[in-house]
Motif scaffolding. Sequence first.
Motif, PDB file in Angstrom:
ATOM      1  N   ALA A 172      25.610   0.761  40.802  1.00 35.38           N
ATOM      2  CA  ALA A 172      26.066   1.736  40.690  1.00 35.38           C
ATOM      3  C   ALA A 172      27.110   2.744  38.860  1.00 35.38           C
ATOM      4  O   ALA A 172      27.025   3.512  39.021  1.00 35.38           O
ATOM      5  CB  ALA A 172      28.028   1.098  40.539  1.00 35.38           C
ATOM      6  N   THR A 173      26.923   1.991  38.426  1.00 37.46           N
ATOM      7  CA  THR A 173      26.457   2.045  36.430  1.00 37.46           C
ATOM      8  C   THR A 173      26.062   3.308  36.292  1.00 37.46           C
ATOM      9  O   THR A 173      26.185   3.864  36.609  1.00 37.46           O
ATOM     10  CB  THR A 173      26.431   1.950  36.205  1.00 37.46           C
ATOM     11  N   ASN A 174      24.298   3.442  37.032  1.00 39.51           N
ATOM     12  CA  ASN A 174      23.474   4.100  36.434  1.00 39.51           C
ATOM     13  C   ASN A 174      23.308   5.478  38.122  1.00 39.51           C
ATOM     14  O   ASN A 174      23.262   6.128  37.457  1.00 39.51           O
ATOM     15  CB  ASN A 174      21.813   3.464  37.376  1.00 39.51           C
ATOM     16  N   ALA A 175      23.988   4.811  39.418  1.00 38.82           N
ATOM     17  CA  ALA A 175      24.421   6.106  39.648  1.00 38.82           C
ATOM     18  C   ALA A 175      25.146   6.719  38.964  1.00 38.82           C
ATOM     19  O   ALA A 175      25.519   8.346  39.849  1.00 38.82           O
ATOM     20  CB  ALA A 175      24.081   5.581  41.337  1.00 38.82           C
ATOM     21  N   SER A 176      26.143   6.961  38.256  1.00 38.48           N
ATOM     22  CA  SER A 176      27.531   7.369  38.338  1.00 38.48           C
ATOM     23  C   SER A 176      26.897   9.300  37.819  1.00 38.48           C
ATOM     24  O   SER A 176      28.008   9.700  37.386  1.00 38.48           O
ATOM     25  CB  SER A 176      28.560   6.964  36.865  1.00 38.48           C
ATOM     26  N   ILE A 177      26.285   9.703  36.996  1.00 28.18           N
ATOM     27  CA  ILE A 177      25.666  10.091  36.400  1.00 28.18           C
ATOM     28  C   ILE A 177      25.242  11.775  37.509  1.00 28.18           C
ATOM     29  O   ILE A 177      26.298  12.667  37.386  1.00 28.18           O
ATOM     30  CB  ILE A 177      23.986  10.885  35.620  1.00 28.18           C
ATOM     31  N   GLY A 178      24.921  11.151  38.855  1.00 26.58           N
ATOM     32  CA  GLY A 178      25.265  11.863  40.043  1.00 26.58           C
ATOM     33  C   GLY A 178      26.005  12.563  40.503  1.00 26.58           C
ATOM     34  O   GLY A 178      26.923  13.507  41.286  1.00 26.58           O
ATOM     35  N   LEU A 179      27.398  11.311  40.652  1.00 26.27           N
ATOM     36  CA  LEU A 179      28.362  11.261  40.608  1.00 26.27           C
ATOM     37  C   LEU A 179      29.307  11.822  40.456  1.00 26.27           C
ATOM     38  O   LEU A 179      30.225  12.873  41.024  1.00 26.27           O
ATOM     39  CB  LEU A 179      29.039   9.759  40.879  1.00 26.27           C
ATOM     40  N   HIS A 180      29.608  12.440  39.039  1.00 22.87           N
ATOM     41  CA  HIS A 180      29.952  12.782  38.288  1.00 22.87           C
ATOM     42  C   HIS A 180      29.466  14.653  37.809  1.00 22.87           C
ATOM     43  O   HIS A 180      30.125  15.322  37.971  1.00 22.87           O
ATOM     44  CB  HIS A 180      29.792  12.540  36.500  1.00 22.87           C
ATOM     45  N   THR A 181      28.328  14.789  38.618  1.00 23.15           N
ATOM     46  CA  THR A 181      27.663  15.779  38.770  1.00 23.15           C
ATOM     47  C   THR A 181      28.227  16.572  40.283  1.00 23.15           C
ATOM     48  O   THR A 181      28.904  17.524  40.419  1.00 23.15           O
ATOM     49  CB  THR A 181      26.027  16.117  38.750  1.00 23.15           C
ATOM     50  N   ALA A 182      28.457  15.578  40.783  1.00 19.81           N
ATOM     51  CA  ALA A 182      28.712  16.358  42.260  1.00 19.81           C
ATOM     52  C   ALA A 182      30.339  16.367  42.394  1.00 19.81           C
ATOM     53  O   ALA A 182      31.157  17.616  42.846  1.00 19.81           O
ATOM     54  CB  ALA A 182      28.982  15.126  43.803  1.00 19.81           C
ATOM     55  N   TYR A 183      31.380  16.043  41.059  1.00 16.23           N
ATOM     56  CA  TYR A 183      32.791  16.317  41.373  1.00 16.23           C
ATOM     57  C   TYR A 183      32.701  17.635  40.574  1.00 16.23           C
ATOM     58  O   TYR A 183      33.385  18.331  40.233  1.00 16.23           O
ATOM     59  CB  TYR A 183      32.919  15.140  40.194  1.00 16.23           C
ATOM     60  N   GLN A 184      32.181  17.777  39.306  1.00 16.18           N
ATOM     61  CA  GLN A 184      31.970  19.171  38.363  1.00 16.18           C
ATOM     62  C   GLN A 184      31.603  20.080  39.799  1.00 16.18           C
ATOM     63  O   GLN A 184      32.093  21.226  38.997  1.00 16.18           O
ATOM     64  CB  GLN A 184      31.244  19.075  37.108  1.00 16.18           C
ATOM     65  N   ASP A 185      30.923  19.302  39.957  1.00 19.75           N
ATOM     66  CA  ASP A 185      29.367  21.285  40.845  1.00 19.75           C
ATOM     67  C   ASP A 185      30.352  20.967  42.026  1.00 19.75           C
ATOM     68  O   ASP A 185      30.200  21.950  42.928  1.00 19.75           O
ATOM     69  CB  ASP A 185      28.704  20.684  41.016  1.00 19.75           C
ATOM     70  N   SER A 186      31.365  20.107  41.965  1.00 16.36           N
ATOM     71  CA  SER A 186      32.315  20.832  43.859  1.00 16.36           C
ATOM     72  C   SER A 186      31.079  20.255  44.938  1.00 16.36           C
ATOM     73  O   SER A 186      30.801  20.805  45.666  1.00 16.36           O
ATOM     74  CB  SER A 186      32.495  21.714  44.195  1.00 16.36           C
TER      75      SER A 186
END
Length: 577
Positions: A84-98
């Motif tokens: 989950a910690t490794n994946a967080s960058i993709g999650l953050h991108t999905a959040y900022q990019d909607s």
Amino acid sequence: MSATPASRLAGHALVEALVAQGVDTAFGVPGESFLAVLDGFHEHRDRIRFIACRQEGGAAFMAEAQGKLTGRPGICFVTRGPGATNASIGLHTAYQDSTPMILFVGQVGSDFRDREAFQEVDYRAMFGPSTGGFAKWVAEVDRPERLPEYVARAFHVAMQGRPGPVVLALPEDMLMQSTDAPVLPRVEPAQAWPTPGALRRIREMLVAAHRPLVIAGGSGWTAAACQALQRFAEDWQLPVGCAFRFQDLFDNTHPLYAGDVGIGINPKLAQRVREADLILAVGPRLGEMTTGGYTLLEAPRPRQQLIHIHAGAEELGRVYAADLLVQASMACAAPALASLAAPSPLPWTDWTAGARADREANRVSTPPPGPMDLAEVVKGMQRVLREVGRGDAVFTNGAGNYSGWLHRYCEYGGLASGQRTQLAPTSGAMGYGVPAAIAASLLQPGRTVINMAGDGDFLMTGQELATATGYRNAQSGPLVVLVVDNGTYGTIRMHQEREFPGRVSGSDLFNPDFAMLARAHGWEAARIDRTEDFEPAFRAALARHTPTLLHLKLDAEVITSRTTLSALRAAAQASGA
Ligand SMILES: Cc1ncc(C[n+]2csc(CCOP(=O)(O)OP(=O)(O)O)c2C)c(N)n1
Ligand SMILES: [Mg+2]
């Protein structure tokens, strides 16, 4: 699939739920925490595939790209804390990019919960919106019979309003239980229409304007919505800028396209945004990068009249005191705008023609110092792509100054013609482009996929070359990665020269032989030192099935598409930095 299936593992029921939502590909890195789900993928392998990636950051970026490409949630599976910690960058991108996305995380068994058991994390606290995190909704599914409800809600939340990522944690013991939970039908997002009153007001404000400008952006766009936006712009002869990294929402070759409103904006376009008397923002968040650090539109009260249309109520009035706020989905807002009758004659046709002329002038480049001219590379690449009938190629990138050449010189095709042609992180996440390109190549095998990466950017997720080698098949189209090697984290070096001229610290890079590295992954590769050697190598790459990495050497002196390192340093020293 029957509505009352026989009893099966909850892990299988979850995979069945994904199939029912139309998911045919999930990305991830396996973990012992969700073996029952992996077994579900095995059970249903004729309908859905699990792409095993080499690092969860790559997997999450691939799922994010899937969300961007399809408009439906990208799907990623990772294991507990480390995954989950490794994946967080993709999650953050999905959040900022909607971007709609669902991250499924294996969780410790419920009998060990809250003991800080092996790899245990509280995902609600880690990612949840209530703790300032970057997922729209985080939940843990404790009972297998409630899986269908949680999955359906995850799809709704990911797609509705301002789209974004959702996290569902899956306790290991829950997944191993048997359940006869039903399979729910495919979820379609609820859409919001602009009211007749809002449309009347938009028309009145347009009619009263002299220098209007549209800024299109954000997510939730469909091809039909982009076609409607184009009709609206044509009827009203409005110049259209695209928000940072939403450059493919409007055909860049269209005479009304004014350029991208983002990092490295054409200074003439920036001036035009400031001088406009009416900004019609259709879909973008009015974030830092699209507003030039809240200066093109001054926060909190812009000098221009501002109409902001966005699907998420929480984005409306977030920073700006706008003149008109309209909560509407793009699929509804764009056709509604297209229904507005334009008066004749329109007073701003010179303004619109000027915006286009500025855009054309911005595409004219002067040769930089050194033998590699990235402007010519990007232009030549598109020339060749069109010539060989691959004009619908999708371009991906991560973060770095190299991306400025792509934004400035690449003419992205519009989503109006059917597909997205740009996959790029508004979050500015390095490492995005390689996994996004691989996802595009796997999800839309007929298409040509080009990634441009920096030497810093590339090595953040370059190991995913192996994923491409493993999963591409006979149908896969050309896949080309261009690594722009300037031997530096150039963006940071640029900022250093501005703030601390001549004091290089932490920004030099010591690079591997990128071509050799690619060959070790089963790719073809070549090193290119001069502009004129690019085109033949690129043509050869398009002609072969094996993916290709082209290693482009660039002089660090060529720091952006507009200036050199020494010019930056001299300017900084002159201003006393
Ligand atoms: C994951 C991540 N880490 C750090 C940064 C900060 N950062 C932004 S651009 C950049 C340098 C990019 O270097 P490179 O890929 O070589 O591209 P260049 O700027 O040299 O063209 C860095 C370190 C970031 N945006 N993302
Ligand atoms: Mg670099």
